[in-house]
Write an enzyme that holds these catalytic residues in place. Structure first.
Site, PDB file in Angstrom:
ATOM      1  CG  HIS A   1      -4.909  -0.355   6.414  1.00  0.00           C
ATOM      2  ND1 HIS A   1      -4.502   0.136   7.986  1.00  0.00           N
ATOM      3  CD2 HIS A   1      -3.452   0.887   5.907  1.00  0.00           C
ATOM      4  CE1 HIS A   1      -3.200   0.025   7.771  1.00  0.00           C
ATOM      5  NE2 HIS A   1      -2.364   0.697   7.009  1.00  0.00           N
TER       6      HIS A   1
ATOM      7  CG  ASP B   1       4.699   2.798   7.210  1.00  0.00           C
ATOM      8  OD1 ASP B   1       4.188   3.516   6.515  1.00  0.00           O
ATOM      9  OD2 ASP B   1       4.614   2.347   8.332  1.00  0.00           O
ATOM     10  CG  HIS B   2       4.121   0.271   4.104  1.00  0.00           C
ATOM     11  ND1 HIS B   2       4.736  -1.342   4.533  1.00  0.00           N
ATOM     12  CD2 HIS B   2       3.661   0.275   5.587  1.00  0.00           C
ATOM     13  CE1 HIS B   2       3.327  -1.634   5.502  1.00  0.00           C
ATOM     14  NE2 HIS B   2       3.387  -0.647   6.256  1.00  0.00           N
TER      15      HIS B   2
ATOM     16  CG  HIS C   1      -0.335   0.247   2.866  1.00  0.00           C
ATOM     17  ND1 HIS C   1       0.606  -1.063   3.312  1.00  0.00           N
ATOM     18  CD2 HIS C   1      -0.333   1.029   3.036  1.00  0.00           C
ATOM     19  CE1 HIS C   1       0.269  -0.437   4.389  1.00  0.00           C
ATOM     20  NE2 HIS C   1       0.452   0.225   4.341  1.00  0.00           N
TER      21      HIS C   1
ATOM     22  CG  ASP D   1      -0.097  -1.430   7.168  1.00  0.00           C
ATOM     23  OD1 ASP D   1       1.409  -2.288   7.583  1.00  0.00           O
ATOM     24  OD2 ASP D   1       0.464  -0.355   7.536  1.00  0.00           O
TER      25      ASP D   1
ATOM     26  CG  HIS E   1       3.634  -3.282  10.071  1.00  0.00           C
ATOM     27  ND1 HIS E   1       2.881  -2.269  11.297  1.00  0.00           N
ATOM     28  CD2 HIS E   1       4.165  -2.503   9.443  1.00  0.00           C
ATOM     29  CE1 HIS E   1       2.413  -0.906  10.679  1.00  0.00           C
ATOM     30  NE2 HIS E   1       3.289  -0.694   9.819  1.00  0.00           N
TER      31      HIS E   1
END
Length: 306
Positions: free
Chosen positions: A140, A67-68, A63, A211, A269
């Site tokens: 999410h 942070d990804h 996604h 997530d 995570h």
């Protein structure tokens, strides 16, 4: 054996010991490898492993939260500086193409290799030599996906000694028999390859989750040999949050993994609160209360074989 290397295992922001999300999967007997998510600083993590950006062949983005994905453009630029000319495939949710093309245009990033961007959706099935990847839509605050990687079954053991005892010379005939084919010998007798090859070994099936607050969304693809999934909080900490985020707790994940028949569960995570206060054991203890299989908590540079 394929090798998984955790390059970033923190949630949201990096800590002194954990970078943000990234995971590498290197294929057996090959320099080729694939990257799942690419948080800021991922290329620095890669430099501390035996992996090389030059041999990176595919990137999968779960996604578009920073942070990804914030490390992606920097990694592409560095790969380009290595004068790599082989194509790179990137898979991710809608918006990925716009993100990359805008940054590349505004920063004048010109790559020497062909960049192939594929925007995926629920039910996308990707097939490669030796394995396939099912794309699973998750729950999410933004469109998020998980990836179910199913490796092909391996051929059964070939009984070479029995083949020799039947007078079959080594070479091309052995290869045909290993594939299960039948052959005819000079004396006219026929040998069925299936009589010399044992039953196939089932290919491993692993989950790499983005997530997600509903791990049972993976249930239609179960069971799994390995499940790597976020477990951002303990249940008690999540219950105390004044604002609830769509993340999974160690309890919730473990209950789901138990139901889905997971052999090995890895919690990933991890909220920085557990590193800052040396509370990692709380996550592991909670997981073990609800999951009877093997369970670990991921840490940066952790490696496992598949």
């Amino acid at each position: 054996m394929h090798t998984i290397t955790f390059l970033g295992t923190s949630a949201g922001v990096p800590t002194r010991t954990r970078n943000v999300s990234a995971l590498a999967l290197q294929l057996e007997n090959s320099k080729e490898w694939m990257l799942f998510d690419c948080g800021e600083g991922t290329q620095h993590r890669i430099m501390n492993t035996s992996l090389s950006a030059y041999h990176l062949s595919r990137i999968f983005i779960t996604h578009l939260h920073g942070d990804h994905v914030y490390g992606l453009c920097g990694l592409l630029a560095s790969k380009g500086m290595q004068r790599c000319e082989s194509a790179l495939e990137i898979y991710g949710p809608p918006g990925l193409r716009e993100l990359l093309e805008n940054v590349m245009h505004l920063s004048q990033l010109n790559l020497p290799f062909d960049l192939k961007i594929f925007e995926i959706s629920e039910g996308t099935l990707l097939r490669y030599e030796g394995f396939k990847i099912d794309v699973v839509a998750l729950s999410h605050s933004i469109v998020s996906f998980g990836f179910v990687i199913s490796f092909d079954d391996r051929p059964g053991h070939f009984d070479a000694e029995k083949a020799r005892s039947l007078g079959i010379p080594e070479g091309p005939l052995f290869a045909r028999l290993k594939r299960g084919e039948s052959i005819t010998l000079p004396d006219g007798s026929t040998i069925e390859g299936s009589t010399l090859v044992g039953p196939p070994t089932r290919g491993k099936r692993i989950v790499i989750g983005g997530d997600n607050d509903a791990p049972l969304l993976f249930a239609p693809y179960a069971p799994f040999d390995l499940m790597i999934h976020e477990a951002t909080y303990t249940q008690a900490d999540f219950d105390r949050l004044p604002r609830k985020f769509l993340h999974t707790t160690a309890k919730q994940l473990s209950l789901a993994a138990e139901q889905m028949g997971v052999d090995h569960l890895i919690l990933n995570h991890i909220s920085p609160r557990y590193d800052k206060n040396d509370r990692i054991s709380e996550l592991l203890d909670e997981a073990k209360r609800y999951f009877s299989g093997k369970v670990d908590i991921a840490y940066d540079f952790m490696q496992i074989g598949v």
